[in-house]
Design an enzyme around this catalytic site. Structure first.
Site, PDB file in Angstrom:
ATOM      1  N   ASP A   1       6.561   0.713   6.158  1.00 34.82           N
ATOM      2  CA  ASP A   1       5.206   0.760   5.905  1.00 34.82           C
ATOM      3  C   ASP A   1       3.984   1.432   5.648  1.00 34.82           C
ATOM      4  O   ASP A   1       3.964   2.773   5.682  1.00 34.82           O
ATOM      5  CB  ASP A   1       5.053   1.123   7.411  1.00 34.82           C
ATOM      6  CG  ASP A   1       3.240   0.409   7.198  1.00 34.82           C
ATOM      7  OD1 ASP A   1       2.925  -0.141   6.512  1.00 34.82           O
ATOM      8  OD2 ASP A   1       2.795   0.679   8.419  1.00 34.82           O
TER       9      ASP A   1
ATOM     10  N   HIS B   1       4.514   3.624  11.536  1.00 32.87           N
ATOM     11  CA  HIS B   1       3.479   4.130  13.071  1.00 32.87           C
ATOM     12  C   HIS B   1       3.410   5.090  14.042  1.00 32.87           C
ATOM     13  O   HIS B   1       3.093   6.433  14.884  1.00 32.87           O
ATOM     14  CB  HIS B   1       2.263   3.473  13.651  1.00 32.87           C
ATOM     15  CG  HIS B   1       1.645   2.886  12.326  1.00 32.87           C
ATOM     16  ND1 HIS B   1       0.369   2.339  12.760  1.00 32.87           N
ATOM     17  CD2 HIS B   1       1.558   2.089  11.453  1.00 32.87           C
ATOM     18  CE1 HIS B   1      -0.229   2.016  12.243  1.00 32.87           C
ATOM     19  NE2 HIS B   1       0.425   1.713  10.730  1.00 32.87           N
TER      20      HIS B   1
ATOM     21  N   ASP C   1      -0.786   4.492   0.908  1.00 31.76           N
ATOM     22  CA  ASP C   1      -1.223   5.327   1.938  1.00 31.76           C
ATOM     23  C   ASP C   1      -0.409   5.669   3.158  1.00 31.76           C
ATOM     24  O   ASP C   1       0.213   4.350   3.331  1.00 31.76           O
ATOM     25  CB  ASP C   1      -2.400   5.393   1.847  1.00 31.76           C
ATOM     26  CG  ASP C   1      -2.747   3.842   2.606  1.00 31.76           C
ATOM     27  OD1 ASP C   1      -2.653   3.245   2.871  1.00 31.76           O
ATOM     28  OD2 ASP C   1      -3.440   3.845   3.934  1.00 31.76           O
TER      29      ASP C   1
ATOM     30  N   GLU D   1      -5.409   1.929   3.534  1.00 33.45           N
ATOM     31  CA  GLU D   1      -5.145   0.240   4.400  1.00 33.45           C
ATOM     32  C   GLU D   1      -5.050   0.847   5.016  1.00 33.45           C
ATOM     33  O   GLU D   1      -5.657   0.772   6.408  1.00 33.45           O
ATOM     34  CB  GLU D   1      -3.841  -0.531   3.346  1.00 33.45           C
ATOM     35  CG  GLU D   1      -3.688  -1.599   4.864  1.00 33.45           C
ATOM     36  CD  GLU D   1      -3.214  -1.128   6.127  1.00 33.45           C
ATOM     37  OE1 GLU D   1      -3.204  -2.266   6.756  1.00 33.45           O
ATOM     38  OE2 GLU D   1      -2.513   0.134   5.766  1.00 33.45           O
ATOM     39  N   GLU D   2      -3.859   2.366   5.851  1.00 36.20           N
ATOM     40  CA  GLU D   2      -3.766   2.867   7.280  1.00 36.20           C
ATOM     41  C   GLU D   2      -5.110   3.372   7.628  1.00 36.20           C
ATOM     42  O   GLU D   2      -4.984   3.337   8.845  1.00 36.20           O
ATOM     43  CB  GLU D   2      -3.247   3.634   7.133  1.00 36.20           C
ATOM     44  CG  GLU D   2      -1.397   3.400   6.822  1.00 36.20           C
ATOM     45  CD  GLU D   2      -0.887   2.749   7.351  1.00 36.20           C
ATOM     46  OE1 GLU D   2      -1.271   1.785   8.331  1.00 36.20           O
ATOM     47  OE2 GLU D   2       0.281   1.831   7.115  1.00 36.20           O
TER      48      GLU D   2
ATOM     49  N   HIS E   1       0.593  -1.730   0.128  1.00 37.09           N
ATOM     50  CA  HIS E   1      -0.306   0.113   0.095  1.00 37.09           C
ATOM     51  C   HIS E   1       0.663   1.407   0.242  1.00 37.09           C
ATOM     52  O   HIS E   1       1.863   1.274   0.742  1.00 37.09           O
ATOM     53  CB  HIS E   1      -1.223   0.042   0.887  1.00 37.09           C
ATOM     54  CG  HIS E   1      -0.754   0.075   2.139  1.00 37.09           C
ATOM     55  ND1 HIS E   1       0.073   1.053   3.152  1.00 37.09           N
ATOM     56  CD2 HIS E   1      -0.595  -0.928   3.541  1.00 37.09           C
ATOM     57  CE1 HIS E   1       1.070   1.066   4.193  1.00 37.09           C
ATOM     58  NE2 HIS E   1       0.368  -0.526   4.797  1.00 37.09           N
TER      59      HIS E   1
END
Length: 454
Positions: free
Chosen positions: A123, A423, A92, A156-157, A90
């Site tokens: 990520d 994150h 995003d 996705e996030e 992903h």
């Protein structure tokens, strides 16, 4: 089989990979227009689409998904009769949080201490670059032996389910014999790991209202119900004194029987301050892979700077609940909602809004594709054997793909090992890990094609 030609090719491609990852990280592609312009995500999607076209992918398309974002699709045909492998990543990313806490700008890839720092570096923009490296290495060493589909998700996030809904409406699009999800990570740097389980998640926003408007805390405090105080009491009801998640009706005592996570290593990976204890009971693996975990990820309340002596009429919080395999995310959502409605103090009016949900996932690590991956990882990581672990995070698409394509094998690998600090501020990727996993993926595709011939 030798990994040398593949590994040498990937090594030679690493400078290009770094330059491309820098371009991709530069897009502030947070899939929330309330935080960043939608144009940032659109530009990132265009970049991914152009990268696929440059690798001779066909049918490259920007898919407008029902949540208002775009996923990028492309197809690279392989030899006649070859199996089809779907590669997922992903583009995003999570918001950068406090940009002033980053040691370098979050959207500027920066090399420091042997790692590349930037939001999405691990990520999962790095995951997309990993797929490109693997395919380029195969092209330079006899060709790609399988048909390849690539899907790069755009939300996705956010957990808004756009790609899941699109896939369900177009079930033929992502059909494959094997699916490689490039969005998890090794147990630690240098230890090749496939992810056996993922926790699901539900995301709720809860609002409490107690007054028609804010009041002077001196004139009314002590009798008038303060919504912020009510919210604090409500959120406290979600944890026991030892920190264990306590949602009414939700089981929280399962045990993990696989690879264990020593507490000392976890404390170091999580950067727990000296003298501060861990929360919950059981082993660390029990707590992060086999049991539910509630987290308050945001509260709307007055900031300290500029605060006035007022009672708050309303308060709002966003709550994430991770749901382990064996539990149903929809049922967990109902239980959490009921808990919030039941435990709000003083008759405060409660409004609960669901903003995201995804089911937990358990992979079949005894399948033939995992045998091919184990051999590939053994060559890419000399002296190491492939391990399997759980992952506390969620990838809602996995269950959608498993339901749509029950015969497909699903493997989960990626760059999000503990040092990556995904994150969080100062997210980074290990270039050595990117290189080795790209080699492993290339060797896996070759192994898998050979195994299917047999």
């Amino acid at each position: 089989m030798t990994a040398r030609p593949i590994s040498e090719t990937v090594a030679s491609l690493m400078p290009r990979a770094k330059a491309e990852l820098a371009e991709l990280v530069a897009f502030r592609s947070v899939a929330d227009p309330a935080q960043f312009p939608r144009s940032e995500c659109e530009a990132a999607a265009d970049w991914v689409a152009d990268a696929l076209r440059a690798e001779d992918f066909q049918d490259v398309a920007l898919l407008d998904t029902p949540d208002g974002t775009q996923s990028v699709y492309g197809y690279l045909p392989g030899p006649a009769g070859a199996p089809t492998v779907l590669l997922y990543a992903h583009y995003d990313v999570q918001p950068p949080l406090d940009e002033s806490a980053w040691l370098s700008p979050p959207f500027e890839l920066t090399e420091r201490d042997g790692r590349w720092f930037g939001r999405g570096a691990a990520d999962c923009k790095g995951g997309f670059i990993m797929h490109l490296l693997a395919l380029r290495a195969l092209k330079a060493n006899g060709g790609v032996p399988v048909s390849v589909k690539v899907i790069a998700e755009g939300s996705e996030e956010q957990g808004t389910g756009g790609l899941e809904q699109y896939a369900e409406a177009h079930p033929e699009l992502l059909a494959a014999d094997t699916i490689v999800i490039g969005d998890t990570g090794n147990f630690r740097v240098g230890l090749p790991t496939v992810t056996a389980t993922l926790r699901g998640m539900t995301m709720l926003r809860v609002q409490l209202d107690t007054l028609e408007g804010n009041l002077h805390s001196g004139q009314f405090g002590g009798a008038a119900p303060d919504a912020l105080a009510a919210m604090i009491q409500l959120l406290a009801s979600l944890r026991a004194e030892d920190g264990t998640t306590t949602v009414d009706g939700l089981t929280a005592d399962a045990e993990w029987d696989g690879l264990q996570y020593p507490e000392s290593e976890f404390r170091e990976d999580a950067k727990v301050l000296d003298g501060v204890g861990l929360i919950g009971t059981g082993t660390v693996a029990d707590r992060i892979w086999a049991r539910p975990a509630v987290t308050v990820i945001g509260i709307d309340c007055p900031p300290v700077v500029g605060a006035t002596p007022s009672l708050q009429a309303s308060a709002r919080a966003q709550i994430s609940l991770r749901v382990p395999p064996g539990q149903d995310a929809a049922e967990a959502t109902k239980l959490l909602t009921a808990h919030l409605e039941t435990h709000a103090p003083w008759g405060a009016r409660v409004t609960v809004e669901q903003v995201g949900q995804g089911q937990p996932f358990r992979a079949d690590i005894t399948s033939p594709a995992y045998t091919s991956m184990a051999e590939a990882m053994r060559l890419a990581y000399p002296g190491e054997e492939m391990q399997s672990s759980g992952m506390g995070g969620s990838i809602p698409l996995c269950n959608t793909l498993a339901a749509l394509y029950p015969q497909a094998e699903i493997l989960l690998i990626g760059l999000s090992e503990p040092e990556a600090r995904i994150h969080a501020v100062n997210e980074s990727v290990s270039p050595e890990e990117l290189e080795r996993l790209s080699v492993a993926e290339a060797l896996f595709l070759r192994n898998y094609a050979e195994a299917r011939k047999g």
